[in-house]
Motif scaffolding. Structure first.
Motif, mmCIF file in Angstrom:
data_model
loop_
_atom_site.group_PDB
_atom_site.id
_atom_site.type_symbol
_atom_site.label_atom_id
_atom_site.label_comp_id
_atom_site.label_asym_id
_atom_site.label_seq_id
_atom_site.Cartn_x
_atom_site.Cartn_y
_atom_site.Cartn_z
ATOM 1 N N TYR A 102 21.873 -0.985 -27.396
ATOM 2 C CA TYR A 102 21.559 -1.896 -29.214
ATOM 3 C C TYR A 102 20.582 -3.072 -28.968
ATOM 4 N N VAL A 103 20.674 -3.273 -27.969
ATOM 5 C CA VAL A 103 19.141 -4.097 -27.069
ATOM 6 C C VAL A 103 17.801 -3.548 -28.165
ATOM 7 N N ILE A 104 17.506 -2.715 -27.033
ATOM 8 C CA ILE A 104 16.356 -1.715 -27.661
ATOM 9 C C ILE A 104 16.166 -1.262 -29.015
ATOM 10 N N LEU A 105 17.258 0.042 -29.622
ATOM 11 C CA LEU A 105 17.425 0.134 -30.998
ATOM 12 C C LEU A 105 17.849 -0.591 -31.674
ATOM 13 N N GLY A 106 18.360 -1.502 -31.412
ATOM 14 C CA GLY A 106 18.915 -2.669 -32.906
ATOM 15 C C GLY A 106 18.368 -3.414 -32.894
ATOM 16 N N ILE A 333 23.253 -3.604 -39.308
ATOM 17 C CA ILE A 333 23.110 -2.106 -39.981
ATOM 18 C C ILE A 333 22.125 -1.991 -38.433
ATOM 19 N N SER A 334 22.190 -3.011 -37.811
ATOM 20 C CA SER A 334 21.748 -2.124 -36.506
ATOM 21 C C SER A 334 22.513 -1.975 -35.604
ATOM 22 N N ILE A 335 23.701 -3.030 -35.832
ATOM 23 C CA ILE A 335 25.246 -2.692 -34.617
ATOM 24 C C ILE A 335 25.296 -0.892 -35.243
ATOM 25 N N TRP A 336 25.682 -0.959 -36.466
ATOM 26 C CA TRP A 336 26.181 0.805 -36.633
ATOM 27 C C TRP A 336 25.014 1.895 -36.650
ATOM 28 N N ILE A 337 24.481 1.917 -36.182
ATOM 29 C CA ILE A 337 23.969 3.056 -35.974
ATOM 30 C C ILE A 337 23.367 3.473 -35.084
ATOM 31 N N PRO A 338 23.405 2.128 -34.183
ATOM 32 C CA PRO A 338 23.643 2.563 -32.488
ATOM 33 C C PRO A 338 24.510 3.001 -31.946
ATOM 34 N N GLY A 339 25.919 1.830 -33.309
ATOM 35 C CA GLY A 339 27.422 2.716 -33.028
ATOM 36 C C GLY A 339 27.501 4.279 -33.198
ATOM 37 N N GLN A 340 26.916 4.302 -34.140
ATOM 38 C CA GLN A 340 26.690 5.812 -33.684
ATOM 39 C C GLN A 340 26.320 6.840 -32.748
ATOM 40 N N LEU A 341 25.853 6.449 -32.410
ATOM 41 C CA LEU A 341 25.088 7.039 -31.207
ATOM 42 C C LEU A 341 26.222 6.524 -29.680
ATOM 43 N N THR A 342 26.815 5.020 -29.150
ATOM 44 C CA THR A 342 27.288 5.383 -28.325
ATOM 45 C C THR A 342 28.522 5.379 -29.039
ATOM 46 N N ARG A 343 29.105 6.256 -29.870
ATOM 47 C CA ARG A 343 30.690 6.760 -30.312
ATOM 48 C C ARG A 343 30.560 7.924 -29.989
ATOM 49 N N LEU A 344 29.519 8.903 -29.209
ATOM 50 C CA LEU A 344 29.609 9.937 -28.664
ATOM 51 C C LEU A 344 30.240 10.147 -26.653
ATOM 52 N N GLN A 345 30.140 8.503 -26.113
ATOM 53 C CA GLN A 345 30.475 8.369 -24.999
ATOM 54 C C GLN A 345 31.848 8.061 -25.144
ATOM 55 N N GLY A 346 32.856 7.591 -26.706
ATOM 56 C CA GLY A 346 33.771 7.776 -26.841
ATOM 57 C C GLY A 346 33.988 6.104 -26.214
ATOM 58 N N ARG A 347 33.467 4.835 -26.602
ATOM 59 C CA ARG A 347 33.664 3.905 -26.970
ATOM 60 C C ARG A 347 33.308 2.866 -28.124
ATOM 61 N N TYR A 348 33.067 3.552 -29.084
ATOM 62 C CA TYR A 348 32.950 2.769 -30.531
ATOM 63 C C TYR A 348 34.194 2.984 -30.820
ATOM 64 N N SER A 349 34.727 1.948 -31.691
ATOM 65 C CA SER A 349 35.603 1.223 -32.671
ATOM 66 C C SER A 349 34.886 0.955 -33.718
ATOM 67 N N ARG A 350 35.210 0.922 -35.413
ATOM 68 C CA ARG A 350 34.968 0.424 -36.358
ATOM 69 C C ARG A 350 35.216 -1.186 -36.281
ATOM 70 N N SER A 351 35.944 -1.641 -35.259
ATOM 71 C CA SER A 351 36.319 -3.206 -35.600
ATOM 72 C C SER A 351 35.125 -4.037 -34.281
ATOM 73 N N SER A 352 34.458 -2.708 -33.768
ATOM 74 C CA SER A 352 33.810 -3.803 -32.614
ATOM 75 C C SER A 352 32.730 -4.312 -33.420
#
Length: 419
Positions: A102-106, A333-352
C-alpha cells in the motif's frame, strides 16, 4: 513579532478552538478544529476584504511564515514519533506485506494517476504546466492522515486488520511521500542536471538510510532506558530521540520522517516490553498523546487560517472540485490494485477497499509540502487545489466515514470483529 509570540498565539487560539469544539460542537477533535478554523478564517477573510487595514499585520505574518520549516521540519518529526510509539509491532508484522504494498505501490500509483489526470485537464483551463510539476501535486496530495478517521472507525467496528493497515499506511507513507516529494522537486528544479539513475540512488539513500538511522537511534534509546528506572529521564530521552535524531538525519541527508517512524516503533515496542515499568510507560505514552493533540490542534488552525493568503479564482475553484474527484478515483485505484496482491494472503476484503478509499483523509503534511513549493512552480495553483482537497476530505469524508463503516460492516458483524 517573534517566533515565540507567533507560537503563543497559535497555542491560545488552538486551546480556545479545542474548548469550543469539546464544549459545544462535540465533533471528533481534528474535524471540529478544522471546522472552527475554516469558519474563523472565512470571517477574517471578509474582514480583510472590507477592512484591509485591520488585517494587515495578520496577513503579513501569514505571508512571511515559514510553513515548510515548521511543519516539514519540527512538527512532523514529533507527530510521526507520537504515532509510531503507540503502534503494536506484532500487529504491524502480520500486515507487513499489505502495508508495504500500500505504501510503495499505492503512493506511486496515486502520484502518477493524479499527475497525469491534472496534466490532461489543466490545458482545458488555459493553464500549461509541465508534467513534472503535475507529479509534484500528485505526491503532495497522496499521503493520508488517519488521526480523525481512526477514532470514528473504531467506534464503527472495523476489522482489526483494516485498522492496522490504515495506521501503518499513514505512518510510513508520510515519510516516504516526503522523500518522493523532495526527489521530484529536485527534478523540477534541475531537470537537465539530474539523471534518472542518480535520482533513484538519492531516493534509496534517503529512505533506506533514514530507516536504518531510526533503528540505530531507537535501539540506542532502548539500551539507555533499560539501564535506569526513572520516568522523568526516560520521557526526556524520547524527546532527545526526536529532536536529536531528526537534526542528525537532516545533517546526513537522510529521511528524518522515516527515521522517526522507525525509532518510535522500536521505543514503543521493545522499549515498552523490556525497558520501561508500567508507571514509566504510562507517563511516556501520556506525554506523547498530549504532544500529538497539541501539535495537531495548532496544525489545523494554521490550515484554516491559510485561507487569508490563498489567491482564489473561479477557475481555481472549478479545478479544486475536479481535483477532489481525481484524487478519490486515484485513491480507489491505488488501493484496489495493491488489494489484489494482498488478497493472496487472505487478508483482503471488498469493504476494506471502500473504507480505505473514503477513509483516506488528507491533512497537514499535504499543506506543508504545498506551501514549501517555490514561486516558479505554480505554487499558488497547487496550494489552492491542495487546500480544497484537504477541506473536502476532512469535512465531507471525515463526517460520513462512520456511516459508511456501519453500512459496510453492520452492527452485529462489527461487534464480533472489534479486537
Amino acid at each position: 513579532m517573534t517566533l515565540y509570540d507567533t507560537f503563543s498565539i497559535l497555542i491560545v487560539v488552538s486551546a480556545m478552538f479545542a474548548y469550543i469544539n469539546l464544549r459545544f460542537i462535540k465533533l471528533p477533535s481534528t474535524i471540529g478544529l478544522m471546522l472552527i478554523a475554516i469558519i474563523t478564517s472565512l470571517i477574517l477573510f471578509v474582514v480583510a476584504t472590507f477592512f484591509p487595514v485591520v488585517m494587515k499585520d495578520t496577513t503579513k505574518l501569514l505571508h512571511n511564515f515559514d510553513f515548510s520549516e515548521l511543519l516539514l521540519g519540527s512538527m512532523l518529526s514529533f507527530i510521526l514519533f507520537a504515532g509510531a510509539i503507540h503502534v503494536k509491532a506484532s500487529e504491524m508484522k502480520k500486515e507487513r506485506f499489505s502495508i508495504s504494498v500500500y505504501v510503495i505501490l499505492g503512493l506511486l500509483l496515486s502520484t502518477f494517476i493524479i499527475g497525469t489526470g491534472l496534466h490532461l485537464i489543466l490545458p482545458l483551463f488555459h493553464l500549461h504546466v509541465s508534467y513534472v510539476q503535475c507529479l509534484l501535486f500528485g505526491i503532495i496530495i497522496s499521503p493520508t492522515d488517519p488521526i480523525a478517521v481512526l477514532a470514528i472507525l473504531k467506534e464503527a467496528g472495523i476489522k482489526k486488520s483494516t485498522e492496522t493497515k490504515i495506521t501503518g499506511e499513514s505512518l510510513f507513507n508520510d515519510g516516504v511521500a516526503v522523500v518522493i516529494f523532495l526527489t521530484i522537486l529536485k527534478i523540477a528544479n534541475h531537470s537537465k542536471e539530474l539523471l534518472w539513475w542518480n535520482i533513484g540512488l538519492i531516493f534509496l539513500r534517503e529512505a533506506m538510510g533514514g530507516l536504518l538511522l531510526g533503528v540505530v537511534i531507537g535501539y540506542g534509546a532502548y539500551l539507555l532506558m533499560k539501564s535506569i528506572d526513572n520516568y522523568k529521564v526516560e520521557v526526556l530521552l524520547t524527546v532527545a530521540v526526536v529532536m536529536g535524531g531528526y537534526t542528525l538525519a537532516s545533517k546526513l541527508g537522510l529521511s528524518g520522517p522515516l527515521a522517526m517512524v522507525a525509532a518510535g516503533i522500536i521505543v514503543g515496542n521493545k522499549g515498552r516490553v523490556s525497558a520501561m515499568s508500567d508507571n514509566t510507560w504510562n507517563y511516556v505514552s501520556g506525554f506523547w498523546e498530549l504532544i500529538d493533540d497539541i501539535l495537531n490542534a495548532v496544525l489545523f488552525v494554521l490550515i484554516g487560517l491559510e485561507l487569508l493568503v490563498i489567491p482564489f479564482s473561479t477557475n481555481y475553484l472549478i479545478l479544486g472540485a475536479i481535483s477532489v474527484l481525481v484524487v478519490l478515483t486515484s485513491r480507489y485505484i491505488s488501493i484496489w490494485i495493491p488489494g489484489q496482491l494482498t488478497r493472496l494472503q487472505g487478508r483482503y476484503s471488498r469493504s476494506s477497499v471502500f473504507l480505505l478509499t473514503w477513509g483516506g483523509l488528507r491533512g497537514g503534511i499535504s499543506i506543508a509540502m504545498a506551501l514549501s513549493l517555490p514561486k516558479g512552480l505554480h505554487n499558488h495553483l497547487w496550494v489552492v487545489l491542495t487546500y480544497m482537497v484537504v477541506v473536502f476530505s476532512i469535512m465531507v469524508q471525515g463526517l460520513t466515514i462512520d456511516k459508511l463503516a456501519f453500512k459496510l460492516n453492520g452492527h452485529s458483524e462489527a461487534e464480533k470483529e472489534i479486537k
